[in-house]
Design a protein around this motif. Structure first.
Motif, PDB file in Angstrom:
ATOM      1  N   GLY A   1      27.213 117.272  26.297  1.00 22.17           N
ATOM      2  CA  GLY A   1      27.324 117.543  27.734  1.00 22.17           C
ATOM      3  C   GLY A   1      28.686 117.125  28.234  1.00 22.17           C
ATOM      4  N   SER A   2      29.227 117.896  29.157  1.00 17.42           N
ATOM      5  CA  SER A   2      30.520 117.658  29.783  1.00 17.42           C
ATOM      6  C   SER A   2      31.688 118.061  28.885  1.00 17.42           C
ATOM      7  N   CYS A   3      31.478 118.085  27.581  1.00 21.14           N
ATOM      8  CA  CYS A   3      32.607 118.394  26.683  1.00 21.14           C
ATOM      9  C   CYS A   3      32.661 119.866  26.298  1.00 21.14           C
ATOM     10  N   THR A   4      31.592 120.593  26.528  1.00 17.44           N
ATOM     11  CA  THR A   4      31.545 122.042  26.316  1.00 17.44           C
ATOM     12  C   THR A   4      32.166 122.468  24.991  1.00 17.44           C
TER      13      THR A   4
ATOM     14  N   ALA B   1      48.650 120.082  30.249  1.00 18.30           N
ATOM     15  CA  ALA B   1      48.242 120.194  28.848  1.00 18.30           C
ATOM     16  C   ALA B   1      46.764 119.893  28.624  1.00 18.30           C
ATOM     17  N   ALA B   2      46.053 119.442  29.652  1.00 18.00           N
ATOM     18  CA  ALA B   2      44.629 119.106  29.501  1.00 18.00           C
ATOM     19  C   ALA B   2      44.025 118.958  30.883  1.00 18.00           C
ATOM     20  N   GLY B   3      42.705 118.765  30.924  1.00 19.81           N
ATOM     21  CA  GLY B   3      42.042 118.607  32.207  1.00 19.81           C
ATOM     22  C   GLY B   3      42.579 117.409  32.988  1.00 19.81           C
ATOM     23  N   ALA B   4      42.650 116.269  32.317  1.00 23.29           N
ATOM     24  CA  ALA B   4      43.106 115.062  33.004  1.00 23.29           C
ATOM     25  C   ALA B   4      44.559 115.228  33.477  1.00 23.29           C
ATOM     26  N   HIS B   5      45.340 115.960  32.698  1.00 24.61           N
ATOM     27  CA  HIS B   5      46.726 116.226  33.087  1.00 24.61           C
ATOM     28  C   HIS B   5      46.750 117.137  34.320  1.00 24.61           C
TER      29      HIS B   5
ATOM     30  N   TYR C   1      39.011 119.996  43.228  1.00 24.24           N
ATOM     31  CA  TYR C   1      37.861 120.444  42.439  1.00 24.24           C
ATOM     32  C   TYR C   1      38.154 120.228  40.964  1.00 24.24           C
ATOM     33  N   ASP C   2      37.347 119.389  40.335  1.00 20.01           N
ATOM     34  CA  ASP C   2      37.446 119.192  38.893  1.00 20.01           C
ATOM     35  C   ASP C   2      36.712 120.371  38.256  1.00 20.01           C
ATOM     36  N   GLY C   3      37.480 121.314  37.710  1.00 19.33           N
ATOM     37  CA  GLY C   3      36.892 122.571  37.227  1.00 19.33           C
ATOM     38  C   GLY C   3      36.390 122.526  35.810  1.00 19.33           C
ATOM     39  N   ALA C   4      36.117 121.327  35.313  1.00 17.65           N
ATOM     40  CA  ALA C   4      35.621 121.232  33.933  1.00 17.65           C
ATOM     41  C   ALA C   4      34.293 121.971  33.780  1.00 17.65           C
ATOM     42  N   ASN C   5      33.545 122.089  34.881  1.00 21.28           N
ATOM     43  CA  ASN C   5      32.237 122.743  34.794  1.00 21.28           C
ATOM     44  C   ASN C   5      32.267 124.186  35.298  1.00 21.28           C
TER      45      ASN C   5
ATOM     46  N   HIS D   1      40.130 124.777  27.349  1.00 21.38           N
ATOM     47  CA  HIS D   1      39.459 124.438  26.098  1.00 21.38           C
ATOM     48  C   HIS D   1      37.958 124.274  26.287  1.00 21.38           C
ATOM     49  N   LYS D   2      37.456 124.516  27.479  1.00 14.92           N
ATOM     50  CA  LYS D   2      36.018 124.463  27.655  1.00 14.92           C
ATOM     51  C   LYS D   2      35.490 125.812  28.110  1.00 14.92           C
ATOM     52  N   THR D   3      36.065 126.311  29.192  1.00 12.30           N
ATOM     53  CA  THR D   3      35.538 127.541  29.769  1.00 12.30           C
ATOM     54  C   THR D   3      36.072 128.760  29.034  1.00 12.30           C
TER      55      THR D   3
END
Ligand SMILES: Cc1ncc(COP(=O)(O)O)c(C=O)c1O
Length: 506
Positions: free
Chosen positions: A81-84, A141-145, A249-253, A276-278
């Protein structure tokens, strides 16, 4: 399904090394020369490098054995979960490996890399549409970035209005992913966490109490980390905007809502998405990833330089004088973005919508089968992921979420995310994604149902069949094994059997 793995530790290359062994000769020495003559004297080493000496088959076998110790998506589902962790089409891989793409350099003149600039530009147009935003930067380069860039943009926006010094706080819910508060703190904001309500969503009264003239922004992921869609999203965005704050908006989801809703339509000012997730980039082990950031019009001038613009049928770089500057070298991960565009074109708009629908359906199906054997805190409808609690099994059978996760390895599965989000006791956070067929979902659910009924002593002793037995967290932290030299020393030391790091051969 049980994945058969080598039972014992694979020796390190340095341990397998034997003096005098070698693979192929890499340099053909022209007639009349000695190999040493090929390198100018001044550049030659005085002593040979301390490299492992092995034959080619030994090296190939070493890496093949190591790969067999690994569990990957090509072996079975990864329900983190959360890491997709989902399937990335091989076609997208293939495209990003094309030599024409891989061999260009970001310092080439734009006239020589029109195709690459077009790829970046078109990716931005796709992402603008999916995110509902006015502009997109591909630099992070990543979500947190991406979060880091987003909050830097928000800070620049408030500063441009003379409000930088007074807007010092970032508000976020207690369901937030850890990177949210961490990023806010890195940018220099004070983090204000608000407790979720009984539905597991944002508590509007709590939010209003936390908001004020010192609010820089409110950060949220929707659906949130419980998998629940924040159905008061319009009230939330109005409350934040009413005090002059912005919404991140944290678009990880995002993979839960494509084509159904977008951060832009929900009223958010800035968002990132994790390609890297969606979209299609392998996720894990630190990258390479991508966290494109979308913004509404008022934040466009602050985006990192350079931006790619289209003039007529030409693509060019353009700089903004108000830009926050650079957040990384050049202009984003080109091959990552190429892979992402290949995926977008492969799926098409309708395919993206369908992928979100199937991701949600898969999660709903698994949840329905598991509830009863496991607790489901919060009763709201879930989207692409759901969080169960093993608190009932802890009370009744003495096994916890970690024991269950370890036992799943014996059943041939990767474990789900555990103990996150923090507001769920003994959390098991499961995300099947759209890539998994029903048989795989059923097999995973069957394993979880079986574990709930197994002898607690067996579950607590798991994993039995993995190459590495359960690690004693405290002992591991106190005896850090960071290099092979450490490991060799450690193995000389007598260890209590219960603390063995290597599974018994049986
Ligand atoms: C909700 C959420 N936000 C942010 C992130 C951070 O993304 P990244 O790992 O790409 O830095 C993650 C990563 O798992 C996430 O799940």
């Amino acid at each position: 399904m049980v994945v058969h793995l080598p039972k014992n530790r694979v020796p390190l290359l340095v341990e397998e090394s034997r003096p005098g062994r070698r693979g192929e000769k890499v340099v053909a020495v022209p007639k009349g020369f000695k190999a040493a003559d090929l390198v100018p004297k001044a550049l030659r080493r005085l002593t040979p490098p301390a490299l492992p000496e092995l034959t080619q088959p030994e090296v190939i076998r070493h890496y093949t054995r190591l790969s067999q110790l690994n569990y990957g998506l090509d072996a079975g589902m990864i329900p983190l979960g959360s890491c997709t962790m989902k399937h990335n089409p091989r076609l997208a891989d293939l495209v990003s490996g094309l030599e024409d793409a891989a061999r260009i350099h970001p310092l080439q003149h734009p006239s020589q890399i029109q195709g690459a600039l077009r790829i970046m530009y078109e990716s931005e147009q796709w992402l603008k549409e999916v995110l509902g935003m006015d502009a997109v930067s591909l630099h992070p380069a990543a979500g947190a970035h991406g979060e880091f860039l987003g909050l830097a943009l928000i800070r620049a926006y408030h500063e441009s209005r003379g409000e930088g010094a007074k807007r010092t706080k970032v508000v976020l819910p207690d369901t937030a992913h850890g990177t949210n508060p961490a990023t806010a703190a890195m940018i220099g904001y004070e983090v204000v966490e608000i407790a979720s309500n009984a539905d597991g969503t944002v508590d509007l009264a709590g939010l209003q109490a936390a908001l004020g003239p010192d609010t820089a922004c409110f950060m949220l992921t929707n659906p949130n980390t419980l998998g629940i869609f924040e159905n008061q999203i319009q009230e939330i965005q109005k409350a934040v905007h009413a005090v002059g704050g912005l919404l991140y908006y944290d678009g990880a989801n995002l993979n839960a809502i494509m084509g159904k809703a977008s951060p832009g339509s929900m009223g958010f000012d800035v968002c990132h998405t994790n390609v890297h997730k969606t979209f299609a980039i392998p996720h894990g082990a630190g990258g390479p990833g991508g966290g494109p950031v979308g913004v509404k019009e008022r934040l466009v001038p602050f985006l990192p330089n350079p931006r790619i613009v289209k003039r007529g049928d030409r693509y060019e770089f353009a700089d903004s004088s108000k830009s926050i500057g650079k957040i990384r070298e050049y202009w984003g991960g080109f091959l990552v973005q190429l892979r992402c565009l290949a995926y977008l074109l492969l799926m098409g708009g309708d395919g993206l919508v369908e992928s979100s629908e199937i991701a949600v359906l898969n999660a709903a199906y698994m949840q329905k089968r598991l509830v009863g054997a496991y607790e489901l805190p919060y009763k709201q409808l879930r989207k692409h992921e759901f969080v169960l609690s093993a608190a009932n099994l802890k009370r009744e059978r003495g096994i916890n979420a970690k024991d269950i996760a370890k036992r799943l390895l014996d059943h041939g599965f990767y474990a789900p995310t555990i103990y996150f989000p923090l507001i769920v006791d003994e959390a098991l956070m499961i995300e099947p994604t759209e890539s998994e067929p029903k048989d795989e979902l059923d097999a995973f659910v069957d394993a979880l149902l079986a574990i709930a009924k197994e002898d607690p002593a067996v579950v607590k002793a798991a994993p039995k069949h993995a190459p590495v037995a359960r690690v004693d967290d405290v002992w591991a932290a106190k005896n850090l094994v960071l290099t092979w030299r450490h490991l060799a020393k450690l193995e000389e030391r007598p260890r209590p059997a219960a603390r063995s790091m290597v599974a018994p051969a049986a």
